[in-house]
Design a protein around this motif. Structure first.
Motif, PDB file in Angstrom:
ATOM      1  N   ASN A  10       0.850  -1.185   0.000  1.00  0.00           N
ATOM      2  CA  ASN A  10       0.000   0.000   0.000  1.00  0.00           C
ATOM      3  C   ASN A  10       0.887   1.236   0.000  1.00  0.00           C
ATOM      4  O   ASN A  10       2.011   1.187   0.480  1.00  0.00           O
ATOM      5  N   HIS A  11       0.353   2.301  -0.511  1.00  0.00           N
ATOM      6  CA  HIS A  11       1.027   3.602  -0.613  1.00  0.00           C
ATOM      7  C   HIS A  11       2.038   3.619  -1.766  1.00  0.00           C
ATOM      8  O   HIS A  11       2.573   2.591  -2.178  1.00  0.00           O
ATOM      9  N   THR A  12       2.253   4.840  -2.252  1.00  0.00           N
ATOM     10  CA  THR A  12       3.214   5.066  -3.331  1.00  0.00           C
ATOM     11  C   THR A  12       4.381   5.844  -2.740  1.00  0.00           C
ATOM     12  O   THR A  12       4.368   6.196  -1.553  1.00  0.00           O
ATOM     13  N   ARG A  13       5.344   6.137  -3.583  1.00  0.00           N
ATOM     14  CA  ARG A  13       6.476   6.954  -3.122  1.00  0.00           C
ATOM     15  C   ARG A  13       5.966   8.328  -2.669  1.00  0.00           C
ATOM     16  O   ARG A  13       6.351   8.831  -1.612  1.00  0.00           O
ATOM     17  N   ALA A  14       5.075   8.925  -3.492  1.00  0.00           N
ATOM     18  CA  ALA A  14       4.569  10.269  -3.167  1.00  0.00           C
ATOM     19  C   ALA A  14       3.726  10.243  -1.893  1.00  0.00           C
ATOM     20  O   ALA A  14       3.897  11.089  -1.009  1.00  0.00           O
ATOM     21  N   SER A  15       2.833   9.270  -1.773  1.00  0.00           N
ATOM     22  CA  SER A  15       1.958   9.279  -0.586  1.00  0.00           C
ATOM     23  C   SER A  15       2.731   8.896   0.672  1.00  0.00           C
ATOM     24  O   SER A  15       2.395   9.338   1.769  1.00  0.00           O
ATOM     25  N   THR A  16       3.785   8.115   0.521  1.00  0.00           N
ATOM     26  CA  THR A  16       4.613   7.782   1.689  1.00  0.00           C
ATOM     27  C   THR A  16       5.333   9.039   2.181  1.00  0.00           C
ATOM     28  O   THR A  16       5.425   9.287   3.391  1.00  0.00           O
ATOM     29  N   ALA A  17       5.799   9.846   1.241  1.00  0.00           N
ATOM     30  CA  ALA A  17       6.487  11.090   1.625  1.00  0.00           C
ATOM     31  C   ALA A  17       5.521  12.014   2.366  1.00  0.00           C
ATOM     32  O   ALA A  17       5.871  12.603   3.402  1.00  0.00           O
ATOM     33  N   ARG A  18       4.279  12.094   1.871  1.00  0.00           N
ATOM     34  CA  ARG A  18       3.273  12.940   2.553  1.00  0.00           C
ATOM     35  C   ARG A  18       2.970  12.385   3.941  1.00  0.00           C
ATOM     36  O   ARG A  18       2.827  13.114   4.912  1.00  0.00           O
ATOM     37  N   TYR A  19       2.867  11.079   4.016  1.00  0.00           N
ATOM     38  CA  TYR A  19       2.584  10.403   5.292  1.00  0.00           C
ATOM     39  C   TYR A  19       3.680  10.733   6.321  1.00  0.00           C
ATOM     40  O   TYR A  19       3.410  11.114   7.457  1.00  0.00           O
ATOM     41  N   ILE A  20       4.921  10.604   5.888  1.00  0.00           N
ATOM     42  CA  ILE A  20       6.044  10.843   6.803  1.00  0.00           C
ATOM     43  C   ILE A  20       6.026  12.296   7.293  1.00  0.00           C
ATOM     44  O   ILE A  20       6.234  12.582   8.467  1.00  0.00           O
ATOM     45  N   GLU A  21       5.720  13.187   6.360  1.00  0.00           N
ATOM     46  CA  GLU A  21       5.666  14.613   6.717  1.00  0.00           C
ATOM     47  C   GLU A  21       4.588  14.863   7.790  1.00  0.00           C
ATOM     48  O   GLU A  21       4.832  15.520   8.808  1.00  0.00           O
ATOM     49  N   THR A  22       3.410  14.288   7.570  1.00  0.00           N
ATOM     50  CA  THR A  22       2.296  14.464   8.515  1.00  0.00           C
ATOM     51  C   THR A  22       2.629  13.853   9.869  1.00  0.00           C
ATOM     52  O   THR A  22       2.465  14.491  10.919  1.00  0.00           O
ATOM     53  N   LEU A  23       3.102  12.624   9.844  1.00  0.00           N
ATOM     54  CA  LEU A  23       3.379  11.929  11.109  1.00  0.00           C
ATOM     55  C   LEU A  23       4.521  12.627  11.866  1.00  0.00           C
ATOM     56  O   LEU A  23       4.445  12.828  13.083  1.00  0.00           O
ATOM     57  N   GLU A  24       5.542  13.013  11.129  1.00  0.00           N
ATOM     58  CA  GLU A  24       6.691  13.668  11.757  1.00  0.00           C
ATOM     59  C   GLU A  24       6.262  14.957  12.467  1.00  0.00           C
ATOM     60  O   GLU A  24       6.726  15.257  13.572  1.00  0.00           O
ATOM     61  N   PRO A  41       6.572   0.196   0.922  1.00  0.00           N
ATOM     62  CA  PRO A  41       7.015  -0.675  -0.175  1.00  0.00           C
ATOM     63  C   PRO A  41       8.393  -0.249  -0.688  1.00  0.00           C
ATOM     64  O   PRO A  41       8.813   0.886  -0.458  1.00  0.00           O
ATOM     65  N   ALA A  42       9.063  -1.144  -1.390  1.00  0.00           N
ATOM     66  CA  ALA A  42      10.442  -0.880  -1.824  1.00  0.00           C
ATOM     67  C   ALA A  42      10.556   0.390  -2.670  1.00  0.00           C
ATOM     68  O   ALA A  42      11.545   1.120  -2.570  1.00  0.00           O
ATOM     69  N   THR A  43       9.538   0.688  -3.479  1.00  0.00           N
ATOM     70  CA  THR A  43       9.624   1.876  -4.344  1.00  0.00           C
ATOM     71  C   THR A  43       9.550   3.158  -3.538  1.00  0.00           C
ATOM     72  O   THR A  43       9.835   4.233  -4.061  1.00  0.00           O
ATOM     73  N   ALA A  44       9.129   3.060  -2.280  1.00  0.00           N
ATOM     74  CA  ALA A  44       8.963   4.256  -1.460  1.00  0.00           C
ATOM     75  C   ALA A  44      10.049   4.378  -0.393  1.00  0.00           C
ATOM     76  O   ALA A  44       9.946   5.206   0.501  1.00  0.00           O
ATOM     77  N   LEU A  45      11.080   3.549  -0.494  1.00  0.00           N
ATOM     78  CA  LEU A  45      12.157   3.649   0.497  1.00  0.00           C
ATOM     79  C   LEU A  45      12.796   5.034   0.417  1.00  0.00           C
ATOM     80  O   LEU A  45      12.960   5.596  -0.667  1.00  0.00           O
ATOM     81  N   GLN A  46      13.117   5.570   1.553  1.00  0.00           N
ATOM     82  CA  GLN A  46      13.773   6.869   1.610  1.00  0.00           C
ATOM     83  C   GLN A  46      14.561   6.952   2.904  1.00  0.00           C
ATOM     84  O   GLN A  46      14.349   6.143   3.808  1.00  0.00           O
ATOM     85  N   ALA A  47      15.453   7.915   2.955  1.00  0.00           N
ATOM     86  CA  ALA A  47      16.292   8.039   4.151  1.00  0.00           C
ATOM     87  C   ALA A  47      15.424   8.346   5.368  1.00  0.00           C
ATOM     88  O   ALA A  47      14.433   9.063   5.268  1.00  0.00           O
ATOM     89  N   SER A  48      15.817   7.792   6.504  1.00  0.00           N
ATOM     90  CA  SER A  48      15.123   8.095   7.747  1.00  0.00           C
ATOM     91  C   SER A  48      15.460   9.511   8.158  1.00  0.00           C
ATOM     92  O   SER A  48      16.557  10.002   7.899  1.00  0.00           O
ATOM     93  N   SER A  49      14.490  10.158   8.794  1.00  0.00           N
ATOM     94  CA  SER A  49      14.800  11.473   9.340  1.00  0.00           C
ATOM     95  C   SER A  49      13.907  11.703  10.543  1.00  0.00           C
ATOM     96  O   SER A  49      12.882  11.058  10.680  1.00  0.00           O
ATOM     97  N   GLY A  50      14.306  12.609  11.389  1.00  0.00           N
ATOM     98  CA  GLY A  50      13.482  12.937  12.547  1.00  0.00           C
ATOM     99  C   GLY A  50      13.223  11.732  13.425  1.00  0.00           C
ATOM    100  O   GLY A  50      14.135  10.970  13.747  1.00  0.00           O
ATOM    101  N   HIS A  51      11.949  11.521  13.762  1.00  0.00           N
ATOM    102  CA  HIS A  51      11.586  10.477  14.715  1.00  0.00           C
ATOM    103  C   HIS A  51      11.382   9.112  14.065  1.00  0.00           C
ATOM    104  O   HIS A  51      11.201   8.120  14.754  1.00  0.00           O
ATOM    105  N   ILE A  52      11.312   9.093  12.742  1.00  0.00           N
ATOM    106  CA  ILE A  52      10.863   7.874  12.060  1.00  0.00           C
ATOM    107  C   ILE A  52      12.026   7.126  11.402  1.00  0.00           C
ATOM    108  O   ILE A  52      12.753   7.689  10.578  1.00  0.00           O
ATOM    109  N   THR A  53      12.185   5.872  11.764  1.00  0.00           N
ATOM    110  CA  THR A  53      13.195   5.027  11.120  1.00  0.00           C
ATOM    111  C   THR A  53      12.518   4.237  10.004  1.00  0.00           C
ATOM    112  O   THR A  53      11.561   3.507  10.244  1.00  0.00           O
TER     113      THR A  53
END
Ligand code: PGA
Length: 231
Positions: A10-24, A41-53
């Motif tokens: 579930n989720h795409t690269r774009a929606s995962t980025a939005r999710y991380i922003e909101t949660l962070e 998902p693998a296509t949405a992997l990105q560097a960890s930042s802030g509180h989220i690993t």
């Protein structure tokens, strides 16, 4: 407590980025101090930042090479990923990952010094045979696994409770986690239909050190609200 979100497919690269922003944003406002893991998902992997690993839901046990359709350490390193889920029941069942394969993957990512969230869980017929049968089944899923690995996190996820809306009862979780605690000192997560309504009673169980959440983690605000309930 450890709060882990497994997006599965579930989720795409774009929606995962939005999710991380909101949660962070929410975690910052709350001055959050507990551990938060996110497996997109693998296509949405990105560097960890802030509180989220950010961790990988899966990867092959190689640096790189001729493994069509897989990703390996090289692809994970690009994003500084150092956390991986291994042994999830969906991979054991749908992708036919057997214990021998799972344990080789574990050993490989242990060698790579990853934090490993290692999943175990019994099917319904084993649960219906009683606590002893469950214990026997679960311990077999530790064949070839170094339970003393210092970066190990264990996730107990009864298969019949995953994505079904039917979580295990507090008593079932307590008994199983107590059994696991006899030999395992690593953090023990529970997973399987954890949601806002039941997280408080699950997180209050003595040997529950966190939760691994699928469906109820997909919306950032909902997941955060749940984390607050679990605190
Ligand atoms: P669920 O999934 O929360 O949707 O039951 C949990 C998991 O499989 O990790």
């Amino acid at each position: 407590m450890i709060y882990a979100a497994n997006f599965k497919m579930n989720h795409t690269r774009a929606s995962t980025a939005r999710y991380i922003e909101t949660l962070e944003k929410r975690l910052c406002e709350a001055q959050w101090e507990e551990r938060v893991l996110l497996f997109p998902p693998a296509t949405a992997l990105q560097a960890s930042s802030g509180h989220i690993t950010v961790g990988a839901q899966n990867a092959y046990m190689a640096q790189k090479g001729a493994y069509t359709g897989e990703i390996g350490l090289q692809q994970l390193e690009e994003f500084g990923i150092e956390t991986i889920l291994i042994g999830h029941s969906e991979r054991r069942q749908l992708l036919a990952e057997e214990q021998e394969f799972v344990s080789r993957k574990f050993a490989w990512y242990k060698e790579a010094d990853f934090t490993i969230v290692y999943c175990i869980g019994e099917p319904i017929e084993v649960r219906e045979s009683g606590e002893e049968a469950v214990a026997e089944y679960l311990w077999e899923q530790f064949d070839g696994i170094d339970i003393d690995y210092e970066k190990l996190i264990v996730a107990y996820e009864p298969i019949w409770a995953i994505g079904t809306g039917r979580s295990a009862t507090v008593e079932e979780i307590r008994a199983t986690h107590d059994e696991l605690r006899r030999r395992i000192s690593a953090p023990l997560l529970y997973g399987g239909s954890v949601k806002r309504e039941n997280i408080a009673s699950i997180s209050a169980i003595e040997n529950v050190d966190g939760v691994l959440v699928g469906s109820a983690s997909l919306d950032a605000e909902e997941f955060f609200a749940m984390m607050i309930e679990g605190r």
